[in-house]
Design a protein around this motif. Structure first.
Motif, short mmCIF file in Angstrom:
data_model
loop_
_atom_site.label_atom_id
_atom_site.label_comp_id
_atom_site.label_asym_id
_atom_site.label_seq_id
_atom_site.Cartn_x
_atom_site.Cartn_y
_atom_site.Cartn_z
N THR A 91 12.10 -1.43 -3.31
CA THR A 91 10.89 -0.69 -3.67
C THR A 91 10.36 -1.11 -5.03
O THR A 91 9.16 -1.35 -5.20
N LEU A 92 11.25 -1.19 -6.02
CA LEU A 92 10.82 -1.56 -7.37
C LEU A 92 10.31 -3.00 -7.41
O LEU A 92 9.33 -3.29 -8.09
N THR A 93 10.96 -3.88 -6.69
CA THR A 93 10.51 -5.27 -6.65
C THR A 93 9.11 -5.35 -6.04
O THR A 93 8.22 -6.00 -6.61
N ALA A 94 8.90 -4.67 -4.92
CA ALA A 94 7.57 -4.68 -4.29
C ALA A 94 6.52 -4.06 -5.20
O ALA A 94 5.41 -4.58 -5.34
N LEU A 95 6.87 -2.96 -5.86
CA LEU A 95 5.93 -2.29 -6.75
C LEU A 95 5.52 -3.18 -7.91
O LEU A 95 4.33 -3.39 -8.16
N PHE A 96 6.50 -3.73 -8.60
CA PHE A 96 6.18 -4.47 -9.82
C PHE A 96 5.72 -5.90 -9.56
O PHE A 96 5.16 -6.53 -10.45
N GLU A 97 5.90 -6.41 -8.36
CA GLU A 97 5.34 -7.72 -8.05
C GLU A 97 3.92 -7.57 -7.51
O GLU A 97 3.25 -8.55 -7.24
N SER A 98 3.46 -6.33 -7.38
CA SER A 98 2.08 -6.08 -6.99
C SER A 98 1.23 -6.05 -8.27
O SER A 98 1.65 -6.53 -9.32
N VAL A 99 0.12 -5.42 -8.21
CA VAL A 99 -0.80 -5.37 -9.34
C VAL A 99 -0.42 -4.27 -10.35
O VAL A 99 -1.06 -4.14 -11.38
#
Length: 195
Positions: A91-99
């Motif tokens: 979840t954190l990886t997806a969140l912070f690799e987004s905008v």
């Protein structure tokens, strides 16, 4: 964009262009000119749909917050399955690799945008606050299932994970952290709660 060419959803077209500029060039580069150039539209298109550039930015930020609903649903669906550390790492990886990181910098950079967001989001930074709430809700559900101790302070853990995750990803010039670095941070923040 040539005159007479219709854009199906002008707002989303402009939001997508803003996201591309932010991810590629950073918050300092996101100007109304850069936005309309990236979107391939005349500047008048922006002002036809938004009162001014800061109004556009405020709606862009809130739109990206609303897009987190799908992440929240995926995290809710993960309750009781896999490991808590792996679920949070993904979840954190997806969140912070987004905008998300670029949006935080944008909000920090623009005083007028912060003022406008305060009208609809009175406390915190919208993207990060929403993410911390999403993680806190997930952890509460895991606690209810007995996978975390009854006394686990899930809200505090959620905000701590978001803060630590943001710091891992905040360096725009360095490379993205490895997944193992994110997993180590999650494991450290959760501490004895998952051991």
């Amino acid at each position: 964009m040539p005159t007479g060419v219709s854009i199906r959803d002008v707002r989303e077209h402009l939001f997508s262009a803003a996201e591309r500029v932010l991810l590629r060039d950073g918050p300092n580069a996101l100007t109304s000119r850069a936005l309309t150039t990236e979107a391939g539209v005349a500047k008048g298109v922006l002002h036809r749909h938004f009162t001014d550039f800061d109004a556009f930015l405020a709606e862009f930020v809130m739109n990206r917050v609303q897009q987190m609903d799908s992440r929240a649903a995926a995290l809710r669906d993960a309750v009781g399955s896999g490991t808590i550390v792996d679920n949070l790492t993904q979840t954190l990886t997806a969140l912070f690799e987004s905008v998300a990181v670029a949006v935080v910098a944008l909000i920090t950079f623009r005083d007028e945008l912060r003022d406008r967001l305060r009208d609809t989001w009175p406390a915190g930074v919208p993207v990060l606050t929403e993410a911390a709430t999403m993680i806190g809700d997930y952890l509460a559900a895991e606690r209810d299932r007995g996978r975390l101790p009854a006394g686990a302070e899930v809200e505090i853990i959620g905000f701590t994970l978001i803060g630590a995750g943001h710091l891992l990803y905040a360096d725009r010039k360095g490379g993205r952290p490895e997944v193992d670095a994110v997993r180590k941070m999650v494991t450290t923040v959760l501490g004895d709660a998952v051991r």
